[in-house]
Design an enzyme around this catalytic site. Structure first.
Site, PDB file in Angstrom:
ATOM      1  CG  ASP A  25      -2.016   0.954   1.182  1.00 26.78           C
ATOM      2  OD1 ASP A  25      -2.201   1.579   0.124  1.00 26.78           O
ATOM      3  OD2 ASP A  25      -2.717   1.110   2.201  1.00 26.78           O
ATOM      4  CG  ASP A 119      -3.308   3.895  -3.721  1.00 21.72           C
ATOM      5  OD1 ASP A 119      -4.236   3.222  -4.190  1.00 21.72           O
ATOM      6  OD2 ASP A 119      -3.448   4.668  -2.770  1.00 21.72           O
ATOM      7  CD  GLU A 120      -5.388  -0.933  -0.916  1.00 16.79           C
ATOM      8  OE1 GLU A 120      -5.844  -1.768  -0.151  1.00 16.79           O
ATOM      9  OE2 GLU A 120      -6.020   0.074  -1.259  1.00 16.79           O
TER      10      GLU A 120
END
Lengths: 375, 375
Positions: A25, A119-120
């Site tokens: 993350d 983003d993860e």
């Protein structure tokens, strides 16, 4: 809160041997990209998103979070909490570029990458490409490689299932690493407040508090029947989660069916004006997730839950993908107007975009299996 | 700024530039065009998406007050489209608004300051040469269909231009998506010697092709460096398209062009195209392959679909090598056959798993390579 529908639509979970799962993350991703690209923003409270009128904070830097600024918070609220907050506009191209670099780092180690958003992502490194073997070592390498390639920091959680890996990545944020080893999962979950469980929002936590459930241990003390009585279909998930069990595989080619979000209100709502304002707010939040997920879709569904818990929904499909936020909002409002006047006040409103086609995905994929390649 | 312009002129110009502007923009000013009126009586209109920029000059009926402003490209284009034919359009700015007047219509549009409008910095463009507009248009037409849309191989998302010394100095254009390849060769224009290899992105290719439609006579001036390319076209006032180049390495495609294929099939491209098109009617998403059975002076086209049955057609041809069968993606084959403006096309084949070379004849500037499908 925003929930992204992660259904797969295919086979039920199969029992799986001991796996090595990493959840990566990025730390305050959008805000960090902005601070990286504009030195004047470094060390300062920064919010990405609209400051004006009804704008919503899409991401907040850690400096801003100290003041209580959170994503999905209205810009005006954020400004009140942190008067020096600097608002910057989205630059999705820059985020996508960074995301591309990050995913390349993941693929260096495994093809089993399930991105949740820009983003993860979840990674299954049970059999990693480079033969490193240690998931902890791989997670450290990934964090180093991400930093070297993007000058951004990432937090990683390492464990034997997705639920625990995600909890772990959140544990030592920012720029942290946390490992939950086999056998430690149940214990780790015990001490956690239920709010940390993926899927438990502020209202859910409130309800649990009333039932005397504050932590994972409290939750684990309840039997399935009790949970089913109070939480319906959510019970199975909670029962397993409280024991650190999660059998979902990492799906590299998971096809997302929908992106949406919903909000439960502190007070029941019935006035037309308030309903429209609430809808605007949800439009902002959901459109944000749609852009983040790079989703394109044709069908918009508005869901209302009345005070008697009955659920009503109405959907509209466009002949083409929803081209932008304006059109998204227009259709959503049209759906609401069709449902007015409401028979009862509502306690929840939700909005979903479905009939998705992934941006950049090639619909022709799969057909080319027998097509031989030149290069 | 205050200027008056013929509606037709404005419409034509906006028609050229507006497609550069993306429909969905996270940066508001990128939705706008820059309009710059100079005292000499001309209007310069600029549109950009940060990677690609088109600047067009148009003659104004009059410029009462020079100045520059930016306004929504799609709004202004839609307005110009709907204004009555033959009308004079007046554009005037005051108080952060631009007033558009024509006949009895009056629009007041929001603006953004010209200083915020991003302009591509061209830098030094050391290579400079001219190509007839017709040749450039043909170069694009013969190759663009093979450009890849797969973003993971971004370096294939454009037309590759490079110079070479074959039997004479040449300039070559190539595009491939990994399944098929198209190459167009022309005599090296004076000034192109020593130019860096460049990849012109797909969107720039598409916009350029549109502009060439109206610049069919005369030459196009091409200036380039390793990172930017600029096309200057004549026409009224002139149009300049500047694009960033794809920062990547195009694969050494010459190695996939077969040189020793010994089975030569000569056939009427039209009959083959129509035959393939007919039998492919029953092809479904999963089975796009058309099988070509080559026998003495005849080709049998067949498609077998698990859902839709079978189709077959015989096409007479000039063929005297051994009998064999080969499968192709029907769409790919049609794309290439559609390029051949002649009564005969040559297919140079080796076997069912090897690349096939297709061309009009050995003198033809265009050459295609198609990889078969396993059938």
């Amino acid at each position: 809160m925003v929930e992204e529908d992660e259904e797969d639509g295919d086979a039920p979970e199969a029992p799986i041997g001991l796996r090595k799962i990493i959840h990566v993350d990025m730390d305050a991703f959008f805000a960090s990209v902005e601070q990286r690209d504009n030195p004047e923003l470094r060390g300062k409270p920064v919010a990405v998103g609209g400051s004006g009128g009804r704008g919503v904070v899409a991401a907040a830097s850690y400096e801003a979070r100290k003041f209580g600024v959170r994503s999905a918070m209205p810009g005006v609220t954020a400004r009140r909490l942190c008067p020096d907050l600097i608002f910057v506009r989205h630059r999705f191209d820059a985020y996508k570029e960074a995301s591309r670099q990050i995913r390349a780092v993941f693929r260096h180690h495994t093809e089993l990458v399930e991105p949740l958003s820009l983003d993860e992502a979840y990674l299954d490194v049970t059999e990693d490409k480079l033969g490193i073997g240690s998931a902890t070592r791989i997670a450290e390498l990934i964090r180093q490689e991400i930093r070297a390639k993007t000058q951004l920091t990432a937090s990683a959680g390492v464990s034997y299932n997705k639920f625990l890996a995600k909890l772990a990545s959140d544990q030592n944020k920012p720029d942290g690493l946390c490992v939950i080893r086999p056998g430690e999962g149940a214990q780790f979950v015990q001490s956690l407040p239920v709010r940390r469980f993926h899927g438990v929002g502020p209202k859910g936590a409130e309800k649990m508090a009333k039932l005397g459930i504050e932590t994972g241990a409290d939750l684990a003390a309840k039997d399935v029947a009790f949970l089913r009585q109070h939480f319906g279909s959510f019970a199975e998930y909670l029962y397993r989660a409280a024991r650190g069990i999660d059998l979902r595989p990492v799906r590299a080619n998971r096809i997302r069916k929908s992106v949406g979000g919903e909000r439960t209100f502190g007070e029941d709502i019935s006035s037309g004006l308030l309903l429209r304002e609430t809808l605007d707010n949800i439009v902002d939040i959901v459109w944000e997730s749609i852009e983040r997920a790079e989703a394109k879709g044709r069908t918009i569904t508005l869901k209302l839950k009345y005070t008697d818990f009955r659920i009503a929904s109405r959907a509209h499909s466009l002949p083409h993908n929803v081209p932008g936020k304006t059109e998204f909002a227009r259709v959503a409002h049209g759906l609401l107007e069709e449902m007015l006047p409401l028979p009862l006040p509502i306690r929840l409103m939700g909005l979903t975009l479905s009939n998705l086609e992934r941006e950049g995905a090639e619909p022709e994929r799969g057909r080319d299996e027998a097509q031989l390649s030149l290069l | 700024m205050k200027a008056t312009i013929e509606r037709a002129t404005l419409l034509r110009c906006l028609g050229h530039v507006q497609s550069v502007v993306e429909r969905r923009n996270t940066i508001p000013i990128l939705s706008n065009v820059l309009i710059d009126a100079d005292a000499g009586g001309s209007l310069k209109v600029t549109a950009t998406d940060l990677d690609l920029q088109v600047v067009e000059n148009m003659a104004a009926a009059s410029v009462e007050a020079p100045g520059a402003i930016t306004v929504s490209a799609h709004l202004l284009f839609d307005i110009a489209r709907k204004l009555p034919d033959g009308s004079q359009v007046s554009l005037e700015t005051a108080d952060n608004r631009m007033t558009v007047k024509a006949g009895r219509s009056r629009f007041s549009l929001p603006t953004l300051p010209r200083d915020d409008f991003p302009v591509i910095v061209e830098g030094d463009l050391p290579t400079s040469f001219e190509v007839p507009a017709k040749t450039l248009a043909e170069l694009i037409d013969r190759t663009r269909f093979a450009i890849s849309t797969e973003e993971t191989r971004y370096y294939l998302n454009g037309i590759f231009l490079h110079v070479a010394e074959d039997d004479r100095p040449v300039l070559k254009a190539a595009a491939t998506d990994g399944h098929r390849l198209a190459r167009f060769t022309l005599d090296q224009p004076a000034g192109a010697e020593g130019m860096p290899d460049v990849i012109v992105p797909r969107k720039a290719v598409a916009e350029l092709r549109k502009l060439l439609e109206e610049a069919s006579d005369g030459n196009v001036l091409i200036d380039l460096s390793a990172s930017k390319i600029r096309f200057t076209m004549g026409g009224e006032g002139g149009v300049v398209l500047t694009s960033k180049l794809i920062d990547g390495t195009f694969p050494d495609y010459s190695r996939v062009i077969p040189t020793g294929n010994d089975k030569l099939l000569k056939i009427d491209p039209r009959s083959l195209y129509e035959g393939v098109d007919r039998v492919a009617t029953i092809a479904t998403e999963k089975t796009r392959a058309v099988k070509m059975g080559l026998e003495n002076d005849k080709v049998t086209l067949t498609v077998t679909s698990p859902d839709n049955g079978t189709a077959a057609e015989e096409v007479s041809a000039d063929y005297s090598s051994e009998n064999f069968e080969i499968g192709f993606n029907a769409g790919y084959l049609k794309d290439i056959l559609g390029q051949i403006d002649s009564d005969t096309v040559e297919l140079h084949l080796a076997d069912a798993g090897a690349p096939t070379l297709i061309r009009k004849d050995e003198k033809s500037p265009a050459l295609y390579v198609l990889m078969p499908m396993r059938v």
